[in-house]
Motif scaffolding. Structure first.
Motif, PDB file in Angstrom:
ATOM      1  N   GLY A 278      -2.658 -51.153 -22.772  1.00  6.51           N
ATOM      2  CA  GLY A 278      -2.403 -52.541 -23.135  1.00  6.51           C
ATOM      3  C   GLY A 278      -0.993 -52.783 -23.647  1.00  6.51           C
ATOM      4  N   LEU A 279      -0.312 -51.716 -24.059  1.00  4.12           N
ATOM      5  CA  LEU A 279       1.054 -51.844 -24.558  1.00  4.12           C
ATOM      6  C   LEU A 279       2.090 -51.798 -23.444  1.00  4.12           C
ATOM      7  CD1 LEU A 279       0.904 -49.534 -27.684  1.00  4.12           C
ATOM      8  CD2 LEU A 279       0.819 -52.019 -27.606  1.00  4.12           C
ATOM      9  N   ALA A 280       1.663 -51.447 -22.245  1.00  4.53           N
ATOM     10  CA  ALA A 280       2.608 -51.330 -21.132  1.00  4.53           C
ATOM     11  C   ALA A 280       3.272 -52.679 -20.875  1.00  4.53           C
ATOM     12  CB  ALA A 280       1.886 -50.858 -19.871  1.00  4.53           C
ATOM     13  N   PRO A 281       4.539 -52.636 -20.493  1.00  3.33           N
ATOM     14  CA  PRO A 281       5.215 -53.910 -20.216  1.00  3.33           C
ATOM     15  C   PRO A 281       4.523 -54.643 -19.066  1.00  3.33           C
ATOM     16  CG  PRO A 281       6.613 -52.058 -19.600  1.00  3.33           C
ATOM     17  CD  PRO A 281       5.379 -51.494 -20.249  1.00  3.33           C
ATOM     18  N   VAL A 282       4.377 -55.917 -19.229  1.00  3.35           N
ATOM     19  CA  VAL A 282       3.746 -56.745 -18.201  1.00  3.35           C
ATOM     20  C   VAL A 282       4.838 -57.187 -17.232  1.00  3.35           C
ATOM     21  CG1 VAL A 282       2.425 -58.851 -17.782  1.00  3.35           C
ATOM     22  CG2 VAL A 282       2.044 -57.532 -19.871  1.00  3.35           C
TER      23      VAL A 282
ATOM     24  N   ARG B 199       5.513 -53.308 -24.207  1.00  7.20           N
ATOM     25  CA  ARG B 199       5.678 -54.753 -24.173  1.00  7.20           C
ATOM     26  C   ARG B 199       6.776 -55.176 -25.135  1.00  7.20           C
ATOM     27  NH1 ARG B 199       0.311 -57.769 -23.600  1.00  7.20           N
ATOM     28  NH2 ARG B 199       1.414 -59.201 -24.953  1.00  7.20           N
ATOM     29  N   HIS B 200       7.500 -56.209 -24.779  1.00  9.00           N
ATOM     30  CA  HIS B 200       8.605 -56.678 -25.617  1.00  9.00           C
ATOM     31  C   HIS B 200       8.126 -57.253 -26.945  1.00  9.00           C
ATOM     32  CE1 HIS B 200       7.922 -60.974 -25.088  1.00  9.00           C
ATOM     33  NE2 HIS B 200       7.606 -60.698 -23.842  1.00  9.00           N
ATOM     34  N   ASP B 201       6.859 -57.703 -27.019  1.00 13.23           N
ATOM     35  CA  ASP B 201       6.354 -58.309 -28.250  1.00 13.23           C
ATOM     36  C   ASP B 201       5.642 -57.315 -29.162  1.00 13.23           C
ATOM     37  OD1 ASP B 201       4.226 -58.010 -26.507  1.00 13.23           O
ATOM     38  OD2 ASP B 201       3.300 -59.916 -27.003  1.00 13.23           O
TER      39      ASP B 201
ATOM     40  N   HIS C 120     -10.363 -44.828 -26.597  1.00 10.35           N
ATOM     41  CA  HIS C 120      -9.912 -46.025 -27.327  1.00 10.35           C
ATOM     42  C   HIS C 120      -8.385 -46.071 -27.337  1.00 10.35           C
ATOM     43  CE1 HIS C 120     -10.431 -49.183 -30.354  1.00 10.35           C
ATOM     44  NE2 HIS C 120      -9.491 -48.604 -31.067  1.00 10.35           N
ATOM     45  N   LEU C 121      -7.772 -44.937 -27.623  1.00 11.00           N
ATOM     46  CA  LEU C 121      -6.316 -44.869 -27.670  1.00 11.00           C
ATOM     47  C   LEU C 121      -5.705 -45.079 -26.284  1.00 11.00           C
ATOM     48  CD1 LEU C 121      -4.060 -44.500 -29.654  1.00 11.00           C
ATOM     49  CD2 LEU C 121      -4.154 -42.050 -29.241  1.00 11.00           C
ATOM     50  N   GLU C 122      -6.338 -44.525 -25.246  1.00 12.27           N
ATOM     51  CA  GLU C 122      -5.849 -44.743 -23.876  1.00 12.27           C
ATOM     52  C   GLU C 122      -5.824 -46.231 -23.539  1.00 12.27           C
ATOM     53  OE1 GLU C 122      -8.267 -42.589 -21.098  1.00 12.27           O
ATOM     54  OE2 GLU C 122      -7.769 -40.648 -22.011  1.00 12.27           O
ATOM     55  N   LEU C 123      -6.887 -46.934 -23.895  1.00 12.60           N
ATOM     56  CA  LEU C 123      -6.945 -48.374 -23.623  1.00 12.60           C
ATOM     57  C   LEU C 123      -5.867 -49.125 -24.392  1.00 12.60           C
ATOM     58  CD1 LEU C 123     -10.810 -48.880 -23.666  1.00 12.60           C
ATOM     59  CD2 LEU C 123      -9.305 -48.973 -21.675  1.00 12.60           C
ATOM     60  N   LEU C 124      -5.652 -48.737 -25.643  1.00 11.30           N
ATOM     61  CA  LEU C 124      -4.599 -49.373 -26.435  1.00 11.30           C
ATOM     62  C   LEU C 124      -3.228 -49.132 -25.816  1.00 11.30           C
ATOM     63  CD1 LEU C 124      -5.821 -48.554 -30.037  1.00 11.30           C
ATOM     64  CD2 LEU C 124      -5.704 -50.808 -28.984  1.00 11.30           C
ATOM     65  N   ILE C 125      -2.976 -47.893 -25.411  1.00 14.21           N
ATOM     66  CA  ILE C 125      -1.675 -47.552 -24.821  1.00 14.21           C
ATOM     67  C   ILE C 125      -1.464 -48.310 -23.514  1.00 14.21           C
ATOM     68  CG2 ILE C 125      -0.367 -45.677 -23.739  1.00 14.21           C
ATOM     69  CD1 ILE C 125      -1.536 -43.847 -25.980  1.00 14.21           C
TER      70      ILE C 125
ATOM     71  N   PHE D 224      -3.274 -48.972 -34.953  1.00 12.30           N
ATOM     72  CA  PHE D 224      -3.911 -48.378 -33.774  1.00 12.30           C
ATOM     73  C   PHE D 224      -4.448 -46.988 -34.083  1.00 12.30           C
ATOM     74  CE2 PHE D 224      -0.824 -51.124 -31.274  1.00 12.30           C
ATOM     75  CZ  PHE D 224      -1.753 -52.131 -31.097  1.00 12.30           C
ATOM     76  N   ALA D 225      -3.644 -46.202 -34.791  1.00 14.79           N
ATOM     77  CA  ALA D 225      -4.072 -44.850 -35.133  1.00 14.79           C
ATOM     78  C   ALA D 225      -5.284 -44.882 -36.060  1.00 14.79           C
ATOM     79  CB  ALA D 225      -2.918 -44.087 -35.762  1.00 14.79           C
ATOM     80  N   TYR D 226      -5.275 -45.811 -36.995  1.00  9.80           N
ATOM     81  CA  TYR D 226      -6.409 -45.940 -37.901  1.00  9.80           C
ATOM     82  C   TYR D 226      -7.676 -46.302 -37.128  1.00  9.80           C
ATOM     83  CZ  TYR D 226      -9.547 -47.736 -41.460  1.00  9.80           C
ATOM     84  OH  TYR D 226     -10.649 -47.968 -42.234  1.00  9.80           O
ATOM     85  N   ALA D 227      -7.560 -47.270 -36.229  1.00  6.22           N
ATOM     86  CA  ALA D 227      -8.732 -47.699 -35.449  1.00  6.22           C
ATOM     87  C   ALA D 227      -9.296 -46.539 -34.639  1.00  6.22           C
ATOM     88  CB  ALA D 227      -8.359 -48.865 -34.548  1.00  6.22           C
ATOM     89  N   ALA D 228      -8.436 -45.815 -33.946  1.00  7.13           N
ATOM     90  CA  ALA D 228      -8.900 -44.687 -33.144  1.00  7.13           C
ATOM     91  C   ALA D 228      -9.447 -43.582 -34.035  1.00  7.13           C
ATOM     92  CB  ALA D 228      -7.765 -44.156 -32.275  1.00  7.13           C
TER      93      ALA D 228
END
Length: 125
Positions: free
Chosen positions: A94-98, A55-57, A87-92, A65-69
């Motif tokens: 969510g980072l995909a460009p929309v 994502r651009h933002d 958890h990390l898969e979901l975060l990653i 993220f690493a700490y949370a996972a």
């Protein structure tokens, strides 16, 4: 960038001492990360944004993220590694460009009325 996140979490999952070392003294860890790690992560994130793979933002929030996972892995012995990966898969994901949807056509009032008639005819109303 995904490889960096996965490697960092894997290290924490395999070796709990790494996580304790990184996060035992929050102030010292923050200073270490800001000085040694953040510039490298910023370069990775900037490159990923330029390649339109995140994502651009998104900013260099990778330590968070690493700490949370990693905490998920540490707090759930035995099953934590699997949960940390999920958890990390979901975060990653969510980072995909929309994708930006194409702009709606400017129909005007006549166009809207015509579109409503067309939709009604298709649906049988």
């Amino acid at each position: 960038m995904e490889a960096v996140l996965l490697a960092h979490v894997e290290t924490q999952v395999r070796n709990r001492a790494v996580q304790q070392l990184l996060f035992a003294d929050a102030d010292r860890a923050a200073a270490f990360l800001a000085y040694h790690v953040e510039p490298r992560l910023t370069a990775i994130v900037d490159r990923a944004r330029a390649e339109n793979t995140v994502r651009h933002d998104f900013t260099a929030d990778i330590p968070l993220f690493a700490y949370a996972a990693g905490r998920v892995a540490a707090d759930l012995p035995g099953t934590g590694a699997g949960f940390a990966h999920r958890h990390l898969e979901l975060l990653i994901e969510g980072l995909a460009p929309v994708p930006v949807p194409p702009p709606l056509p400017r129909l005007g009032l006549r166009g809207v009325a015509a579109r409503r008639r067309q939709d009604a005819a298709v649906s049988g109303r």
